[in-house]
Design a protein around this motif. Structure first.
Motif, PDB file in Angstrom:
ATOM      1  N   ARG A 164       0.857  -1.179   0.000  1.00 18.33           N
ATOM      2  CA  ARG A 164       0.000   0.000   0.000  1.00 18.33           C
ATOM      3  C   ARG A 164       0.897   1.234   0.000  1.00 18.33           C
ATOM      4  O   ARG A 164       1.089   1.884   1.040  1.00 18.33           O
ATOM      5  N   PRO A 165       1.477   1.542  -1.152  1.00 18.27           N
ATOM      6  CA  PRO A 165       2.464   2.632  -1.195  1.00 18.27           C
ATOM      7  C   PRO A 165       1.886   4.005  -0.877  1.00 18.27           C
ATOM      8  O   PRO A 165       2.636   4.920  -0.530  1.00 18.27           O
ATOM      9  N   GLN A 166       0.572   4.175  -1.003  1.00 18.32           N
ATOM     10  CA  GLN A 166      -0.053   5.446  -0.674  1.00 18.32           C
ATOM     11  C   GLN A 166      -0.854   5.307   0.613  1.00 18.32           C
ATOM     12  O   GLN A 166      -1.709   4.423   0.718  1.00 18.32           O
ATOM     13  N   PRO A 167      -0.607   6.144   1.604  1.00 17.49           N
ATOM     14  CA  PRO A 167      -1.400   6.086   2.838  1.00 17.49           C
ATOM     15  C   PRO A 167      -2.879   6.308   2.548  1.00 17.49           C
ATOM     16  O   PRO A 167      -3.256   7.088   1.672  1.00 17.49           O
ATOM     17  N   ARG A 212       7.863   4.864   6.437  1.00 14.14           N
ATOM     18  CA  ARG A 212       8.531   4.923   5.136  1.00 14.14           C
ATOM     19  C   ARG A 212       7.786   5.776   4.107  1.00 14.14           C
ATOM     20  O   ARG A 212       8.399   6.385   3.249  1.00 14.14           O
ATOM     21  N   ARG A 213       6.461   5.799   4.146  1.00 11.88           N
ATOM     22  CA  ARG A 213       5.700   6.432   3.062  1.00 11.88           C
ATOM     23  C   ARG A 213       5.566   7.932   3.293  1.00 11.88           C
ATOM     24  O   ARG A 213       5.301   8.383   4.411  1.00 11.88           O
ATOM     25  N   ALA A 214       5.724   8.676   2.227  1.00 12.55           N
ATOM     26  CA  ALA A 214       5.534  10.122   2.306  1.00 12.55           C
ATOM     27  C   ALA A 214       4.103  10.427   2.727  1.00 12.55           C
ATOM     28  O   ALA A 214       3.154   9.886   2.174  1.00 12.55           O
ATOM     29  N   GLY A 215       3.965  11.259   3.725  1.00 15.82           N
ATOM     30  CA  GLY A 215       2.642  11.627   4.200  1.00 15.82           C
ATOM     31  C   GLY A 215       2.116  10.745   5.315  1.00 15.82           C
ATOM     32  O   GLY A 215       1.108  11.082   5.946  1.00 15.82           O
ATOM     33  N   SER A 239       3.982  -4.971   7.615  1.00 20.38           N
ATOM     34  CA  SER A 239       4.391  -3.904   6.704  1.00 20.38           C
ATOM     35  C   SER A 239       3.278  -3.552   5.733  1.00 20.38           C
ATOM     36  O   SER A 239       2.505  -4.416   5.306  1.00 20.38           O
ATOM     37  N   SER A 240       3.217  -2.276   5.400  1.00 20.13           N
ATOM     38  CA  SER A 240       2.372  -1.799   4.299  1.00 20.13           C
ATOM     39  C   SER A 240       3.209  -1.462   3.075  1.00 20.13           C
ATOM     40  O   SER A 240       2.682  -0.969   2.076  1.00 20.13           O
TER      41      SER A 240
END
Length: 371
Positions: A164-167, A212-215, A239-240
């Motif tokens: 899930r690269p985008q929150p 790790r993910r931006a935002g 992990s996502s």
């Protein structure tokens, strides 16, 4: 003489988000002896969803209305955001009602033990919804371990990974400590609970936890290393941000190893609208594929063997036992009616929270924490 059938136990459900609508409401409705009486949600769309799915259910916007009718209910289920678990469970117990609380039951082990003490003082059931004790792969692995199929277990690897690269946002990914968000307390509650059920208490904890993910605001990539009193080492990953998913379980013993890929199918079936015992979804087996609740394709069975990778055909397939989420609420009903054992106690949940708190401290301070 003819016996009078026992009436169904009336259940009030607080929360109709993911936990309430996908897991609790369908499983309550599918359990003999339980009846979903009231759903609490202030969200109008969720109210409409609940009314469409359960036309006879009562709806109320807040828990005050529910507790005002405490005498008409037999069980409260708390499936609202994590920050509300302790206050709502406390109100339920103080109102004289047994309660089921979604995991994590609390932010700290001390809070969980205080709830357990209150329940014991009032003589009421307090149970924690750790549904993944009834995952198909976990049931299979537990049976293998108990039968000695692996010999002495040396290392237990458990992964609950997603890509899930985008929150998605929302309280589960909030950085506010009051929300009790992040993967450590979300998916981590499952993998730690499973490790404790399989291999018992833990003596030390090491963890790495990052955002790790931006935002993103809360941990989305976390690793835990546990040392159990019996000598087993558990390596747990949540992990996502896993672009390639590892095996769900890799368990190494003195005689053999067991490797299992893929997730239990029950959550996907519930999300798709299938219901246990309803004859819908995988129950009917429309065309090729598994028949029966919680049954998976033979191609997904784990493999047991030694000396060769399962990817290259090593080992022998182990039939995966059917997953059985309905067993949790069946056990709750039996506990309430017959005094049968509580399927998941708050003391067990507190032991898992001891580990989660130690993991948070370890990741923050870069130390190994002894319990």
């Amino acid at each position: 003489m003819t016996s009078t059938p026992l009436r169904d136990l009336r259940v009030g459900l607080v929360g109709y988000g993911l936990a309430g609508s996908v897991f609790h409401a369908p499983l309550i409705a599918a359990t003999e002896g339980l009846a979903l009486d009231t759903v609490v949600t202030s969200n109008e769309e969720r109210q409409a969803q609940a009314r469409a799915e359960f036309p006879d259910v009562r709806l109320t916007a807040g828990p005050d209305d529910l507790f005002a009718r405490a005498g008409e209910l037999d069980l409260i289920v708390v499936a609202s955001p994590n920050r509300t678990h302790v206050p709502l469970a406390t109100r339920a117990l103080e109102s004289g009602l047994p309660v089921v609380v979604d995991k994590p039951v609390a932010a700290t082990a001390a809070e969980a033990r205080a709830l357990a003490a209150l329940a014991e003082e009032r003589g009421l059931l307090l149970s924690v919804f750790q549904n993944r004790r009834w995952d198909n792969d976990f049931l299979t692995l537990r049976d293998l371990v108990e039968r000695g199929g692996l010999g002495d277990v040396w290392r237990f690897e458990s992964r609950f990974e997603r890509w899930r690269p985008q929150p998605k946002g929302g309280w589960r990914e909030s950085g506010d400590p009051a929300e009790i968000g992040g993967l450590l307390y979300d998916l981590g509650s499952h993998v730690v609970d499973q490790a404790l059920v399989l291999f018992g208490p833990v003596t030390q904890v090491y963890a790495e936890s990052v955002v790790r993910r931006a935002g993103a605001e809360a941990d989305d990539d976390t690793f835990l290393a546990l040392t159990h009193t019996g000598g087993v080492r558990s390596h747990l990953y949540v992990s996502s941000t896993a672009a390639q998913l590892g095996p769900r379980f890799r368990v190494l013993g003195s005689r053999a190893g067991y490797v299992k890929y893929g997730l239990d199918p029950q959550e996907a079936a519930l999300r798709a609208g299938a219901r246990p015992g309803s004859g819908t979804g995988p129950e009917r087996g429309a065309g090729p594929g598994p028949v029966g609740w919680g049954v998976e394709e033979e191609s997904l069975w784990g493999r047991l063997g030694a000396g060769e990778s399962p990817v290259t055909g090593g080992g022998s397939p182990v039939p995966t036992r059917p997953g059985d989420y309905p067993a949790y609420y069946a056990a709750v009903a039996a506990a309430l009616r017959e005094g049968a054992p509580n399927p998941v106690t708050a003391h067990e949940a507190a032991a898992a929270l001891d580990v989660l708190e130690a993991a948070r401290r370890s990741a923050r301070d870069g130390v190994t924490v002894r319990l």
